[in-house]
Design a protein around this motif. Structure first.
Motif, PDB file in Angstrom:
ATOM      1  N   LEU A  30       0.834  -1.205   0.000  1.00 59.48           N
ATOM      2  CA  LEU A  30       0.000   0.000   0.000  1.00 59.48           C
ATOM      3  C   LEU A  30       0.866   1.252   0.000  1.00 59.48           C
ATOM      4  CD1 LEU A  30      -3.057   0.759   0.178  1.00 59.48           C
ATOM      5  CD2 LEU A  30      -2.742   0.903   2.657  1.00 59.48           C
ATOM      6  N   VAL A  31       1.907   1.261   0.827  1.00 63.78           N
ATOM      7  CA  VAL A  31       2.800   2.424   0.915  1.00 63.78           C
ATOM      8  C   VAL A  31       3.613   2.574  -0.371  1.00 63.78           C
ATOM      9  CG1 VAL A  31       4.768   3.425   2.149  1.00 63.78           C
ATOM     10  CG2 VAL A  31       2.920   2.310   3.432  1.00 63.78           C
ATOM     11  N   ASN A  34       2.510   4.444  -3.470  1.00 65.52           N
ATOM     12  CA  ASN A  34       2.497   5.907  -3.517  1.00 65.52           C
ATOM     13  C   ASN A  34       3.801   6.513  -4.017  1.00 65.52           C
ATOM     14  OD1 ASN A  34      -0.034   7.339  -1.998  1.00 65.52           O
ATOM     15  ND2 ASN A  34       0.265   5.239  -1.303  1.00 65.52           N
ATOM     16  N   LEU A 363      -0.347   6.281   8.891  1.00 62.68           N
ATOM     17  CA  LEU A 363      -0.486   5.814   7.514  1.00 62.68           C
ATOM     18  C   LEU A 363      -0.349   6.974   6.535  1.00 62.68           C
ATOM     19  CD1 LEU A 363      -1.086   3.607   5.448  1.00 62.68           C
ATOM     20  CD2 LEU A 363      -3.537   4.003   5.836  1.00 62.68           C
ATOM     21  N   ASP A 364      -0.990   8.090   6.844  1.00 61.31           N
ATOM     22  CA  ASP A 364      -0.901   9.282   5.996  1.00 61.31           C
ATOM     23  C   ASP A 364       0.553   9.762   5.922  1.00 61.31           C
ATOM     24  OD1 ASP A 364      -1.978  11.321   4.395  1.00 61.31           O
ATOM     25  OD2 ASP A 364      -2.194  12.675   6.110  1.00 61.31           O
ATOM     26  N   CYS A 366       3.302   7.950   6.212  1.00 58.78           N
ATOM     27  CA  CYS A 366       4.099   7.032   5.390  1.00 58.78           C
ATOM     28  C   CYS A 366       3.749   7.146   3.911  1.00 58.78           C
ATOM     29  CB  CYS A 366       3.896   5.595   5.872  1.00 58.78           C
ATOM     30  SG  CYS A 366       4.588   5.284   7.513  1.00 58.78           S
ATOM     31  N   MET A 367       2.473   7.335   3.608  1.00 61.76           N
ATOM     32  CA  MET A 367       2.040   7.482   2.219  1.00 61.76           C
ATOM     33  C   MET A 367       2.676   8.724   1.588  1.00 61.76           C
ATOM     34  SD  MET A 367      -0.274   5.123   1.336  1.00 61.76           S
ATOM     35  CE  MET A 367      -1.868   4.385   1.669  1.00 61.76           C
ATOM     36  N   LYS A 368       2.613   9.847   2.297  1.00 59.44           N
ATOM     37  CA  LYS A 368       3.146  11.100   1.761  1.00 59.44           C
ATOM     38  C   LYS A 368       4.671  11.102   1.753  1.00 59.44           C
ATOM     39  CE  LYS A 368      -0.985  13.793   2.796  1.00 59.44           C
ATOM     40  NZ  LYS A 368      -1.660  14.734   3.718  1.00 59.44           N
ATOM     41  N   ALA A 370       6.508   8.485   1.195  1.00 60.83           N
ATOM     42  CA  ALA A 370       6.869   7.693   0.011  1.00 60.83           C
ATOM     43  C   ALA A 370       6.738   8.534  -1.260  1.00 60.83           C
ATOM     44  CB  ALA A 370       5.992   6.449  -0.075  1.00 60.83           C
ATOM     45  N   LYS A 371       5.663   9.279  -1.355  1.00 58.43           N
ATOM     46  CA  LYS A 371       5.412  10.062  -2.561  1.00 58.43           C
ATOM     47  C   LYS A 371       6.381  11.223  -2.720  1.00 58.43           C
ATOM     48  CE  LYS A 371       1.713  12.407  -5.093  1.00 58.43           C
ATOM     49  NZ  LYS A 371       0.267  12.757  -5.104  1.00 58.43           N
ATOM     50  N   ILE A 376      10.584   4.488   2.270  1.00 58.31           N
ATOM     51  CA  ILE A 376       9.553   3.536   2.672  1.00 58.31           C
ATOM     52  C   ILE A 376       9.769   3.129   4.122  1.00 58.31           C
ATOM     53  CG2 ILE A 376       8.510   1.289   2.205  1.00 58.31           C
ATOM     54  CD1 ILE A 376       8.166   3.333  -0.048  1.00 58.31           C
TER      55      ILE A 376
END
Length: 419
Positions: A30-31, A34, A363-364, A366-368, A370-371, A376
């Motif tokens: 999932l991560v 992104n 989670l937010d 880690c997602m941002k 990564a982007k 990661i």
């Protein structure tokens, strides 16, 4: 032409989907999804604990030569026995006996396809209708996934960050009931980097004995310690409580892809035999797969001939990386590490989202991250049941780790809440 009104009688197994969703692999996927294709910098993998991709963690030449010798011997081209090649089981017993007050024999050893299969075997063997198992929070999520698939109820006991992630022993008795069958102890700790003392493990063993449950001791990071506390195997307390000890060559020899692990009945009193657990272990292996036979054939040479200087080099590298990681985390105001890691390859870090402008949770974050930074790391809320915590691995090249920490610091500065 196909009849569109036809009602097919099959569909996907939804249990697999739900079990996969709570796995580290599922969360990491999932991560990773992104990552920005526009970022030409190398991705910094501080999520999954697989240092084998880095030159500083290359396995020993002894291990490599053992594989070549096993293949060239032509002795290991056929099927292996259900419980594993006898020479491999003897070698594993001798390897583990170095740390035990009693002697294991080959009959106590079951060779598995990595430590993951050892977990599968253990949970399947102890399961019965209505049974529940005590799992640490935070802990390795594969236990959660397999328990969900096995319909084995999970009850969580907390690890205490203020006490070096020790087990909250006082809470265990309140959690257990007549359907509790086992408690899982992960030492050295994933995801915490903790290493438990002799006295603490003995207390856990005595509590399990009082409750009449066995201990599943996940020791896949056994001997990977670099702090003040030495590694103490749970099997030492096998005369107090029956122990299923799990391990592999994946971490200490840095070869997770070789898929060679073991499950051990550390039980000098023979309780696991009398209760039918041993028969269930063999029964599961009879309907499961085996690790490659040539890997099993190489195990005696790997375990007996690997020199101490190889292990020392790995420990020195891990300690340097752990120190760098801990110091780097302290330079990021939104992150707090309650204790410097002393073992394994991971550290748990508390995230303070109140210091950040547009980050809602771990989670937010880690997602941002990564982007925006191609770094990661694992959000511990989804992966380990610890909301607004992060798991970071430091088992990588020092240069990559330092680059990752710089990017995390830059990410914080970009998202810091304005006063």
């Amino acid at each position: 032409m196909e009849n569109s009104s036809k009602q097919w009688r099959f569909e996907g197994n939804k249990r697999l989907n739900s079990a996969s969703a709570i796995s580290v692999r599922g969360v990491l996927d999932l991560v990773i999804g992104n990552l920005s294709t526009d970022d030409l910098r190398p991705t910094i993998p501080l999520g999954n604990g697989d240092p084998s991709q880095f030159a500083c963690f290359r396995t020993s030449t002894t291990a490599e030569e053992a594989i070549v010798d096993a293949v060239h011997s032509a002795k290991y081209n056929g099927y292996a026995p259900t419980v594993g090649v006898l020479s491999a089981r003897r070698a594993i017993a001798n390897y583990l006996n170095r740390d035990l007050p009693y002697k294991l024999s080959a009959d106590d050893i079951y060779v598995t396809s990595g430590c993951l299969q050892a977990i599968e075997v253990a949970l399947a063997a102890i399961n019965r209708p209505g049974a529940n198992i005590l799992l640490p929070r935070p802990g390795f999520t594969f236990y959660e996934s397999r328990a969900a698939y096995e319909h084995l109820q999970v009850r969580h006991f907390d690890l205490l960050p203020a006490r070096g992630w020790e087990v909250d022993v006082d809470a265990i008795e309140a959690l257990a009931d007549d359907n509790t069958v086992a408690i899982v102890i992960i030492n050295p700790g994933n995801p915490c980097g903790s290493v438990y003392s002799y006295d603490h493990l003995k207390m856990v063993a005595e509590t399990a004995r009082k409750l009449g449950i066995l201990v599943i001791a996940d020791e896949v990071y056994g001997h990977l310690t670099f702090g003040s506390a030495p590694f103490v195997p749970m099997g030492i307390f096998g005369s107090i409580v029956p122990v299923l000890s799990l391990g592999s060559i994946s971490k200490r020899w840095v070869v997770p892809g070789w898929r060679l692990g073991w499950l051990v009945t550390s039980d000098p009193n023979g309780i696991l035999q009398k209760s039918g657990i041993v028969e269930s272990i063999t029964g599961f292996l009879n309907i499961s797969t085996d690790p490659a036979t040539f890997i099993q054939g190489a195990i005696p040479q790997i375990l007996e001939n690997t020199k101490d200087d190889f292990f020392s080099k790995v420990i020195v590298t891990l300690k340097e990386a752990a120190d760098k990681c801990f110091d780097g985390i302290r330079e990021v105001p939104c992150l707090t590490c309650p204790k410097k890691p002393e073992g394994s390859m991971f550290v748990m870090v508390k995230l303070n989202v109140s210091l950040l402008e547009d980050i809602s949770d771990d989670l937010d974050f880690c997602m941002k991250l990564a982007k925006e930074e191609s770094v990661i790391i694992v959000p511990a809320g989804m992966a380990f049941g610890m909301k607004n915590w992060l798991r970071i691995t430091f088992a990588c090249e020092i240069s990559a780790l330092e680059d990752g920490l710089r990017r995390i610091k830059a990410f914080h500065q970009r998202h810091v809440r304005k006063q």
